[in-house]
Design a protein around this motif. Structure first.
Motif, PDB file in Angstrom:
ATOM      1  N   CYS A 123       0.834  -1.194   0.000  1.00  0.00           N
ATOM      2  CA  CYS A 123       0.000   0.000   0.000  1.00  0.00           C
ATOM      3  C   CYS A 123       0.872   1.248   0.000  1.00  0.00           C
ATOM      4  N   LEU A 124       0.345   2.276  -0.615  1.00  0.00           N
ATOM      5  CA  LEU A 124       0.955   3.592  -0.530  1.00  0.00           C
ATOM      6  C   LEU A 124       0.133   4.437   0.413  1.00  0.00           C
ATOM      7  N   GLU A 125       0.800   5.338   1.088  1.00  0.00           N
ATOM      8  CA  GLU A 125       0.114   6.333   1.910  1.00  0.00           C
ATOM      9  C   GLU A 125       0.421   7.697   1.321  1.00  0.00           C
ATOM     10  N   VAL A 126      -0.541   8.588   1.432  1.00  0.00           N
ATOM     11  CA  VAL A 126      -0.411   9.935   0.890  1.00  0.00           C
ATOM     12  C   VAL A 126      -0.688  10.934   2.002  1.00  0.00           C
ATOM     13  N   ALA A 127       0.010  12.045   1.967  1.00  0.00           N
ATOM     14  CA  ALA A 127      -0.244  13.137   2.910  1.00  0.00           C
ATOM     15  C   ALA A 127      -0.164  14.449   2.154  1.00  0.00           C
ATOM     16  N   TYR A 128      -1.112  15.309   2.426  1.00  0.00           N
ATOM     17  CA  TYR A 128      -1.102  16.660   1.878  1.00  0.00           C
ATOM     18  C   TYR A 128      -0.613  17.583   2.990  1.00  0.00           C
ATOM     19  N   VAL A 129       0.314  18.451   2.676  1.00  0.00           N
ATOM     20  CA  VAL A 129       0.813  19.389   3.669  1.00  0.00           C
ATOM     21  C   VAL A 129       0.254  20.760   3.348  1.00  0.00           C
ATOM     22  N   ARG A 130      -0.473  21.300   4.313  1.00  0.00           N
ATOM     23  CA  ARG A 130      -1.092  22.609   4.144  1.00  0.00           C
ATOM     24  C   ARG A 130      -0.378  23.614   5.048  1.00  0.00           C
ATOM     25  N   PRO A 131      -0.240  24.835   4.556  1.00  0.00           N
ATOM     26  CA  PRO A 131       0.284  25.874   5.445  1.00  0.00           C
ATOM     27  C   PRO A 131      -0.670  26.061   6.623  1.00  0.00           C
ATOM     28  N   GLU A 132      -0.234  26.728   7.658  1.00  0.00           N
ATOM     29  CA  GLU A 132      -1.092  26.923   8.832  1.00  0.00           C
ATOM     30  C   GLU A 132      -2.328  27.745   8.509  1.00  0.00           C
ATOM     31  N   SER A 133      -2.258  28.555   7.472  1.00  0.00           N
ATOM     32  CA  SER A 133      -3.442  29.306   7.061  1.00  0.00           C
ATOM     33  C   SER A 133      -4.395  28.359   6.337  1.00  0.00           C
ATOM     34  N   ALA A 134      -5.480  28.863   5.845  1.00  0.00           N
ATOM     35  CA  ALA A 134      -6.456  28.049   5.121  1.00  0.00           C
ATOM     36  C   ALA A 134      -6.081  27.883   3.650  1.00  0.00           C
TER      37      ALA A 134
END
Length: 67
Positions: free
Chosen positions: A20-31
């Motif tokens: 399996c692959l895992e994915v993560a999206y990294v968002r800045p602290e703002s919206a």
């Protein structure tokens, strides 16, 4: 400054383990929208991480889905 990645598996991944692959999206602290997409092997969470732009990830997943 970004928050820590929140990893998740695809909804197509089975519950019996396997490859399996895992994915993560990294968002800045703002919206603001995600600035990077990270991909890793679920069996090796401390191993290497492949990082791409959201546009590159969208292109890859469309290609992989056959669209």
């Amino acid at each position: 400054m970004s928050t820590a990645p929140e990893w998740f598996k695809s909804s197509y991944s089975g519950s019996e383990g396997g490859n399996c692959l895992e994915v993560a999206y990294v968002r800045p602290e703002s919206a603001a929208p995600s600035t990077t997409v990270h991909v890793r092997d679920s069996k090796n969470p401390d191993g290497p991480v492949f990082t791409v732009t959201p546009a590159a990830w969208t292109s890859f997943t469309a290609y992989a889905a056959g669209n």
